[in-house]
Design an enzyme around this catalytic site. Sequence first.
Site, PDB file in Angstrom:
ATOM      1  N   ASP A  13      -0.050  34.483  13.696  1.00  0.00           N
ATOM      2  CA  ASP A  13      -1.476  35.045  14.477  1.00  0.00           C
ATOM      3  C   ASP A  13      -1.487  34.553  15.396  1.00  0.00           C
ATOM      4  O   ASP A  13      -2.202  34.997  15.881  1.00  0.00           O
ATOM      5  CB  ASP A  13      -2.381  35.614  13.025  1.00  0.00           C
ATOM      6  CG  ASP A  13      -2.115  35.991  11.787  1.00  0.00           C
ATOM      7  OD1 ASP A  13      -1.297  37.249  11.647  1.00  0.00           O
ATOM      8  OD2 ASP A  13      -2.054  35.828  10.508  1.00  0.00           O
ATOM      9  N   LYS A  16       2.437  35.828  18.622  1.00  0.00           N
ATOM     10  CA  LYS A  16       3.872  35.814  19.394  1.00  0.00           C
ATOM     11  C   LYS A  16       4.253  37.281  19.608  1.00  0.00           C
ATOM     12  O   LYS A  16       5.313  37.382  20.524  1.00  0.00           O
ATOM     13  CB  LYS A  16       4.070  35.373  17.967  1.00  0.00           C
ATOM     14  CG  LYS A  16       4.557  33.798  17.524  1.00  0.00           C
ATOM     15  CD  LYS A  16       5.255  33.495  16.315  1.00  0.00           C
ATOM     16  CE  LYS A  16       4.719  34.111  15.470  1.00  0.00           C
ATOM     17  NZ  LYS A  16       3.340  33.902  14.690  1.00  0.00           N
ATOM     18  N   GLY A  40       3.356  39.898  10.787  1.00  0.00           N
ATOM     19  CA  GLY A  40       2.545  41.133  11.680  1.00  0.00           C
ATOM     20  C   GLY A  40       2.587  41.351  12.676  1.00  0.00           C
ATOM     21  O   GLY A  40       1.523  39.880  13.009  1.00  0.00           O
ATOM     22  N   THR A 298      -2.949  41.635  10.308  1.00  0.00           N
ATOM     23  CA  THR A 298      -2.690  43.148  10.693  1.00  0.00           C
ATOM     24  C   THR A 298      -1.736  43.390   9.374  1.00  0.00           C
ATOM     25  O   THR A 298      -1.449  45.064   9.668  1.00  0.00           O
ATOM     26  CB  THR A 298      -1.339  42.960  11.402  1.00  0.00           C
ATOM     27  OG1 THR A 298      -1.648  41.867  12.479  1.00  0.00           O
ATOM     28  CG2 THR A 298      -0.874  43.696  12.351  1.00  0.00           C
TER      29      THR A 298
HETATM   30  P1  IMP Z   1       3.761  35.268   1.914  1.00  0.00           P
HETATM   31  O1  IMP Z   1       4.172  34.622   2.830  1.00  0.00           O
HETATM   32  O2  IMP Z   1       3.215  36.099   1.170  1.00  0.00           O
HETATM   33  O3  IMP Z   1       4.114  34.459   0.583  1.00  0.00           O
HETATM   34  O4  IMP Z   1       2.017  34.473   1.612  1.00  0.00           O
HETATM   35  C1  IMP Z   1       1.978  32.678   1.694  1.00  0.00           C
HETATM   36  C2  IMP Z   1       0.967  31.850   2.820  1.00  0.00           C
HETATM   37  O5  IMP Z   1       1.542  32.624   4.046  1.00  0.00           O
HETATM   38  C3  IMP Z   1      -0.067  32.885   2.018  1.00  0.00           C
HETATM   39  O6  IMP Z   1      -1.286  31.560   2.856  1.00  0.00           O
HETATM   40  C4  IMP Z   1      -0.410  34.179   3.626  1.00  0.00           C
HETATM   41  O7  IMP Z   1      -1.343  34.577   4.320  1.00  0.00           O
HETATM   42  C5  IMP Z   1       0.642  32.986   4.510  1.00  0.00           C
HETATM   43  N1  IMP Z   1       1.245  34.087   5.620  1.00  0.00           N
HETATM   44  C6  IMP Z   1       2.286  34.580   5.458  1.00  0.00           C
HETATM   45  N2  IMP Z   1       3.018  35.164   6.271  1.00  0.00           N
HETATM   46  C7  IMP Z   1       2.140  35.003   7.063  1.00  0.00           C
HETATM   47  C8  IMP Z   1       1.443  35.842   8.763  1.00  0.00           C
HETATM   48  O8  IMP Z   1       2.282  36.721   9.201  1.00  0.00           O
HETATM   49  N3  IMP Z   1       0.368  35.717   9.753  1.00  0.00           N
HETATM   50  C9  IMP Z   1       0.016  34.341   8.989  1.00  0.00           C
HETATM   51  N4  IMP Z   1      -0.475  34.283   7.376  1.00  0.00           N
HETATM   52  C10 IMP Z   1       0.548  34.279   6.975  1.00  0.00           C
HETATM   53 MG    MG Z   2       0.581  38.683  12.944  1.00  0.00          MG
END
Ligand code: IMP
Ligand code: MG
Length: 426
Positions: A13, A16, A40, A298
């Site tokens: 976040d 990018k 997102g 997002t």
């Molecule tokens: P997962 O990728 O859904 O397995 O989540 C694992 C960790 O990565 C969690 O702490 C999520 O909140 C974080 N996470 C996954 N995708 C994003 C992203 O696009 N932005 C910020 N945190 C993310």
């Molecule tokens: Mg994001």
Amino acid sequence: MSVVICLGGQWGDEGKGKIVDLLAESAQMVIRSQGGNNAGHTVVVDGRTFKFNLIPAGILHPATVCVIGNGVVLDPKVLLQELEALESQGANLENLVISERAHMIMPYHPVLDRMEERARGDDRLGTTFRGVGPAYSDKVRRIGFRVGDLQKLRFLEKKLNFVLPLKNETLGRLYSAPTFTVEAILAEYTEYASRLDRFIRDPYPLIQGAVARGDRVILEGAQGTMLDLDLGTYPYVTSSYPSAGGALAGAGIGPRHVGRTIGVFKAYTTRVGYGPFPTELEGTLGEYLRERGSEYGTTTGRPRRVGWFDACVARYAVGVNGIDSIALTKLDVLDELEVIRICTGYHSKGEPQDHPMANISHLKHLEPEYEELSGWRRSTREARQLADLPVEARRYLDRVAELAGSRVDWVSVGPGRDQTIEPADW
Ligand code: IMP
Ligand code: MG
């Protein structure tokens, strides 16, 4: 040397999406290299807001070829919703290519994601529940389904007959959750196959051709370095490699072609989900930054945790990725602060530490050390070059560059495309 890597330097976040959208203006190709619809991006163009989970942010530039690369996992249902939304907003999808090697999230993956999180209890990770971790696990177990399987439905069915009993066993016996049938999944994915067919290709010749011609190719990372499966705050990480190495593997491009590695950082820090966050701010200042920076996810709408800029994290990200350009975003969120802090080092059990360590229990108990800088207490939102910024803001940027060990080349002072200070050599 035409390849540009654009990755997150913190916990995701960082903004990018906006930076890639800007870079894409002069690029022939943008490749989303890893992650899934856990990511997102929000991009604002002429006051219109576009939200992306999977499609590269370059899609808003009609001449740019946008590739969903082999390192991505995607949920076809989510992708189709995103395609429909973009089409209804008038975006051109002619130049979208989905790698046949990208993996698919299957209907049991989000269920398993939720069940595993529940089973972890107090140690839960705070995943996005999109099934991303279980899909990557299956990829490594060699029981994953790839986008190319949609073009070989007999093969997909045969594989389902082998894989689904494994999944149903876990769902039914371990978690007492509803199970799935081959027929239902096959029917659902046959429908996706017909709708996605026109995008599915082997992008190898396309990508190699672009690199050989010296086209500008942007590798769009998702998440951030501190969420990297190897380099991040394991186990509080995502299941892919948001670092520079992951970008190259996820796109199928060799390091020799990389001309620039841009690390995107927020002027402060945020994190969603659980896990160590040494500079986290609780209380009114944290709430103030969350509101002023609209720090809500997002993808999931969750409030993000907020903290000061951590130069140890930045230096670490610069090192492990070979970042040579920083894009610092959301500088304007700090506009009204009287005093701004930067974390310059940590203490762990009385010992000084200069970078985030592997040991999670040590990381959880780091004491950050701060340097204080004066705020500028003026709006930076109209700044279009460095000289437009108040002297205190320039001092902040200089200090970030010095501590992180990389030039700050881009500065974003608001969500709009024009609210950006760009380097002369781009
Ligand atoms: P997962 O990728 O859904 O397995 O989540 C694992 C960790 O990565 C969690 O702490 C999520 O909140 C974080 N996470 C996954 N995708 C994003 C992203 O696009 N932005 C910020 N945190 C993310
Ligand atoms: Mg994001």
